[in-house]
Design an enzyme around this catalytic site. Sequence first.
Site, PDB file in Angstrom:
ATOM      1  N   THR A 126       0.631  -0.941   0.139  1.00 58.91           N
ATOM      2  CA  THR A 126       0.033  -0.291  -0.299  1.00 58.91           C
ATOM      3  C   THR A 126       0.739   1.665   0.046  1.00 58.91           C
ATOM      4  O   THR A 126       1.659   1.448   0.822  1.00 58.91           O
ATOM      5  CB  THR A 126      -1.119  -0.095   1.104  1.00 58.91           C
ATOM      6  N   GLU A 127       0.558   2.193  -0.651  1.00 59.31           N
ATOM      7  CA  GLU A 127       1.033   3.651  -0.763  1.00 59.31           C
ATOM      8  C   GLU A 127      -0.128   4.396  -0.350  1.00 59.31           C
ATOM      9  O   GLU A 127      -1.516   4.156  -0.225  1.00 59.31           O
ATOM     10  CB  GLU A 127       1.891   4.000  -2.378  1.00 59.31           C
ATOM     11  N   PRO A 128       0.402   5.999  -0.671  1.00 54.72           N
ATOM     12  CA  PRO A 128      -0.131   6.705  -0.443  1.00 54.72           C
ATOM     13  C   PRO A 128      -1.417   7.063  -1.041  1.00 54.72           C
ATOM     14  O   PRO A 128      -2.507   7.321  -1.288  1.00 54.72           O
ATOM     15  CB  PRO A 128       0.519   7.993   0.318  1.00 54.72           C
ATOM     16  N   THR A 158       2.020  -3.062   8.389  1.00 57.48           N
ATOM     17  CA  THR A 158       2.276  -3.824   9.495  1.00 57.48           C
ATOM     18  C   THR A 158       3.416  -4.456   9.729  1.00 57.48           C
ATOM     19  O   THR A 158       3.764  -5.191   9.298  1.00 57.48           O
ATOM     20  CB  THR A 158       1.172  -4.769   9.734  1.00 57.48           C
ATOM     21  N   ARG A 271     -26.073 -10.940  34.409  1.00 54.70           N
ATOM     22  CA  ARG A 271     -26.522  -8.980  34.494  1.00 54.70           C
ATOM     23  C   ARG A 271     -28.395  -9.572  34.762  1.00 54.70           C
ATOM     24  O   ARG A 271     -29.181  -9.672  33.986  1.00 54.70           O
ATOM     25  CB  ARG A 271     -26.717  -8.668  33.360  1.00 54.70           C
ATOM     26  N   GLN A 339     -23.968  -3.727  22.822  1.00 59.63           N
ATOM     27  CA  GLN A 339     -25.789  -3.685  23.196  1.00 59.63           C
ATOM     28  C   GLN A 339     -25.932  -4.113  24.210  1.00 59.63           C
ATOM     29  O   GLN A 339     -26.642  -3.241  25.614  1.00 59.63           O
ATOM     30  CB  GLN A 339     -26.345  -4.198  22.033  1.00 59.63           C
ATOM     31  N   ILE A 340     -25.391  -5.881  23.885  1.00 61.40           N
ATOM     32  CA  ILE A 340     -26.008  -6.385  25.662  1.00 61.40           C
ATOM     33  C   ILE A 340     -25.566  -5.901  26.713  1.00 61.40           C
ATOM     34  O   ILE A 340     -25.999  -6.041  27.575  1.00 61.40           O
ATOM     35  CB  ILE A 340     -25.574  -7.941  24.814  1.00 61.40           C
ATOM     36  N   GLY A 343     -24.898   0.268  28.747  1.00 62.63           N
ATOM     37  CA  GLY A 343     -23.479   1.449  29.433  1.00 62.63           C
ATOM     38  C   GLY A 343     -22.711   0.916  29.563  1.00 62.63           C
ATOM     39  O   GLY A 343     -21.282   1.258  29.090  1.00 62.63           O
ATOM     40  N   GLU A 366      -6.588  -4.925   3.775  1.00 64.69           N
ATOM     41  CA  GLU A 366      -6.075  -6.841   3.356  1.00 64.69           C
ATOM     42  C   GLU A 366      -7.736  -6.822   1.656  1.00 64.69           C
ATOM     43  O   GLU A 366      -7.722  -7.809   1.812  1.00 64.69           O
ATOM     44  CB  GLU A 366      -5.774  -8.070   3.738  1.00 64.69           C
TER      45      GLU A 366
HETATM   46  C1  LIG Z   1      -3.792  -0.810  10.042  1.00 60.97           C
HETATM   47  C2  LIG Z   1      -3.577  -1.613   8.923  1.00 60.97           C
HETATM   48  C3  LIG Z   1      -2.496  -2.176   8.821  1.00 60.97           C
HETATM   49  C4  LIG Z   1      -2.420  -2.537   7.116  1.00 60.97           C
HETATM   50  N1  LIG Z   1      -0.957  -3.247   7.397  1.00 60.97           N
HETATM   51  C5  LIG Z   1      -1.344  -3.647   5.571  1.00 60.97           C
HETATM   52  C6  LIG Z   1       0.343  -3.939   5.089  1.00 60.97           C
HETATM   53  O1  LIG Z   1       1.048  -4.696   6.500  1.00 60.97           O
HETATM   54  N2  LIG Z   1       1.309  -3.782   3.957  1.00 60.97           N
HETATM   55  C7  LIG Z   1       0.156  -3.122   2.988  1.00 60.97           C
HETATM   56  O2  LIG Z   1       0.547  -3.173   2.073  1.00 60.97           O
HETATM   57  N3  LIG Z   1      -0.881  -2.590   3.817  1.00 60.97           N
HETATM   58  C8  LIG Z   1      -1.514  -2.730   4.679  1.00 60.97           C
HETATM   59  N4  LIG Z   1      -2.904  -2.617   4.883  1.00 60.97           N
HETATM   60  C9  LIG Z   1      -3.605  -1.147   4.135  1.00 60.97           C
HETATM   61  C10 LIG Z   1      -4.663  -1.954   3.974  1.00 60.97           C
HETATM   62  O3  LIG Z   1      -4.438  -2.950   3.131  1.00 60.97           O
HETATM   63  C11 LIG Z   1      -5.147  -0.331   2.825  1.00 60.97           C
HETATM   64  O4  LIG Z   1      -5.328   0.403   3.602  1.00 60.97           O
HETATM   65  C12 LIG Z   1      -6.490  -1.391   1.881  1.00 60.97           C
HETATM   66  O5  LIG Z   1      -6.190  -2.129   1.388  1.00 60.97           O
HETATM   67  C13 LIG Z   1      -7.067   0.173   1.259  1.00 60.97           C
HETATM   68  O6  LIG Z   1      -6.358   1.309   0.596  1.00 60.97           O
HETATM   69  P1  LIG Z   1      -7.101   2.403   0.741  1.00 60.97           P
HETATM   70  O7  LIG Z   1      -7.114   2.242   2.342  1.00 60.97           O
HETATM   71  O8  LIG Z   1      -6.447   3.117  -0.109  1.00 60.97           O
HETATM   72  O9  LIG Z   1      -8.565   2.799   1.142  1.00 60.97           O
HETATM   73  P2  LIG Z   1      -9.537   3.036  -0.668  1.00 60.97           P
HETATM   74  O10 LIG Z   1      -8.964   2.417  -1.684  1.00 60.97           O
HETATM   75  O11 LIG Z   1      -8.458   4.452  -1.409  1.00 60.97           O
HETATM   76  O12 LIG Z   1     -11.004   2.623  -0.639  1.00 60.97           O
HETATM   77  C14 LIG Z   1     -11.776   4.082   0.187  1.00 60.97           C
HETATM   78  C15 LIG Z   1     -12.778   3.471  -0.080  1.00 60.97           C
HETATM   79  O13 LIG Z   1     -13.150   3.589  -1.129  1.00 60.97           O
HETATM   80  C16 LIG Z   1     -13.737   2.180  -2.293  1.00 60.97           C
HETATM   81  N5  LIG Z   1     -13.012   1.438  -3.547  1.00 60.97           N
HETATM   82  C17 LIG Z   1     -12.247   1.900  -4.002  1.00 60.97           C
HETATM   83  N6  LIG Z   1     -12.042   1.516  -4.782  1.00 60.97           N
HETATM   84  C18 LIG Z   1     -13.269   0.813  -5.428  1.00 60.97           C
HETATM   85  C19 LIG Z   1     -13.657   0.626  -6.448  1.00 60.97           C
HETATM   86  N7  LIG Z   1     -13.658   0.133  -7.358  1.00 60.97           N
HETATM   87  N8  LIG Z   1     -15.181  -0.226  -6.075  1.00 60.97           N
HETATM   88  C20 LIG Z   1     -16.013   0.196  -4.947  1.00 60.97           C
HETATM   89  N9  LIG Z   1     -15.264   0.852  -4.043  1.00 60.97           N
HETATM   90  C21 LIG Z   1     -13.845   0.838  -3.868  1.00 60.97           C
HETATM   91  C22 LIG Z   1     -13.334   1.152  -0.878  1.00 60.97           C
HETATM   92  O14 LIG Z   1     -13.403  -0.507  -0.355  1.00 60.97           O
HETATM   93  C23 LIG Z   1     -12.709   2.007   0.620  1.00 60.97           C
HETATM   94  O15 LIG Z   1     -14.645   1.750   1.240  1.00 60.97           O
HETATM   95  C24 LIG Z   1      -2.939  -1.946   5.819  1.00 60.97           C
HETATM   96  C25 LIG Z   1      -4.323  -0.807   6.815  1.00 60.97           C
HETATM   97  C26 LIG Z   1      -4.365  -0.724   7.879  1.00 60.97           C
HETATM   98  C27 LIG Z   1      -5.061   0.282   8.187  1.00 60.97           C
END
Ligand SMILES: Cc1cc2nc3c(=O)[nH]c(=O)nc-3n(C[C@H](O)[C@H](O)[C@H](O)COP(=O)(O)OP(=O)(O)OC[C@H]3O[C@@H](n4cnc5c(N)ncnc54)[C@H](O)[C@@H]3O)c2cc1C
Length: 382
Positions: A126-128, A158, A271, A339-340, A343, A366
């Site tokens: 994953t990238e930004p 991770t 409870r 819910q169960i 509070g 994933e």
């Molecule tokens: C705690 C944590 C641990 C992680 N660990 C790893 C790791 O070890 N290695 C790694 O590489 N990544 C890791 N990830 C990244 C994770 O796999 C991504 O966050 C995930 O794949 C979603 O990508 P994104 O966050 O960029 O969301 P986006 O891809 O930007 O998605 C945003 C929303 O748009 C929706 N969307 C996007 N494209 C479509 C489409 N074609 N059709 C319908 N809906 C769509 C998505 O379902 C989502 O609801 C981790 C993430 C977290 C939060």
Amino acid sequence: MDFDLTREQEMIRREVRRFAMSEIAPVAADLDEKEEFSPQLTRKMGEIGLFGMFVSEAYHGQGLDYLSYIIAVEEIARVDGSQAATVAAGNSLGIGPLYHFGSEEQKKKYLPKLCSGKALWAFGLTEPTAGSDAGGSKTTAVPDGNQWVLNGSKIFITNGACEMSLGVTVQAVTGRRPNGKHEYTCFLVEHGTPGFKAVSMHHKMMWRASNTAQLFFDDVRVPQENMLGKKGDGFHQMLRTLDGGRLSIAAMGLGGAQGAYEAALKYAQERVQFGQPISKFQAVAFKLADCALEIECARNVTYKACWLRDKKRSFEKEAAMAKLYCSEVMGRVVNHAVQIHGGYGLMKEYNVERFYRDHKLLEIGEGTSEVQRIVISRYIGC
Ligand SMILES: Cc1cc2nc3c(=O)[nH]c(=O)nc-3n(C[C@H](O)[C@H](O)[C@H](O)COP(=O)(O)OP(=O)(O)OC[C@H]3O[C@@H](n4cnc5c(N)ncnc54)[C@H](O)[C@@H]3O)c2cc1C
């Protein structure tokens, strides 16, 4: 059909459950509160054999089937999502690509240490600007003599920046395919390589005791022998890794749902309101009945996908189904569980509060639930 687990699988469930209750349960809430990754606990998980369960003994793994590993993840997740994340990512995403695609030298070099649980390897996809669209990642690797020079960054990785992190498998663009799309290749980058920086990410809602990192590659040079498999195979390797990884996310949903359900059932039996345990009210009892039903279905779909994988049959569609279903089942179960608890369920002294937060990642990591539905719809011919 035979729904019985083997004696070995039953023993693994028993032993991992005992370990999770005695070693993880007492510290899980505190680590979550402090947002602290525990190397001590990770090493202990290594000592009882939770890393490299599906790796052959030749590389110091345990040579077990995939279902045994999934049962272990399920049992850890029954008690704590963060520790289950460390194990699941360490195995499926860290060890997995090295074991399945690595050269003999790479396997001998890294797997014994990773299988001991003394070090962790990460999965850098994953990238930004490239999450669901993993084919849009921009990190590059350019050849220079017998080396490759990497530039770019990864996010949400991770096990990527803790004191036990040994390295990461990085997907990088290495050219263009004849159809104009990026060609991707994976490289193994060790911590300590000049230009490679790993920074822990904080203030997470969930998995607070698991390590999540941002990785930066600034003219990072790795030798040719750090290429994983062949040039151009990177994207395929990453997708194959995610197929297996989905089963461990399914196991986390299943185990988390089981833990939250058990807590809710116990609470409902204890409870008392209006002169009787709240479990005697149909509105509460039906919620618990729905949880029991859905957990049963979730276990069956997950174990069947593992069974297919262990038989070396195609399991990709079933893995996507299991990941999607189990993560959403856990969502419904934790909702009922809070819910169960009324509070009290909103207070940190009750574990269901943590389970409620931890579950959300399972519908995102994933491959989001939307992406799983895309994968399944392709398999069924849409
Ligand atoms: C705690 C944590 C641990 C992680 N660990 C790893 C790791 O070890 N290695 C790694 O590489 N990544 C890791 N990830 C990244 C994770 O796999 C991504 O966050 C995930 O794949 C979603 O990508 P994104 O966050 O960029 O969301 P986006 O891809 O930007 O998605 C945003 C929303 O748009 C929706 N969307 C996007 N494209 C479509 C489409 N074609 N059709 C319908 N809906 C769509 C998505 O379902 C989502 O609801 C981790 C993430 C977290 C939060």
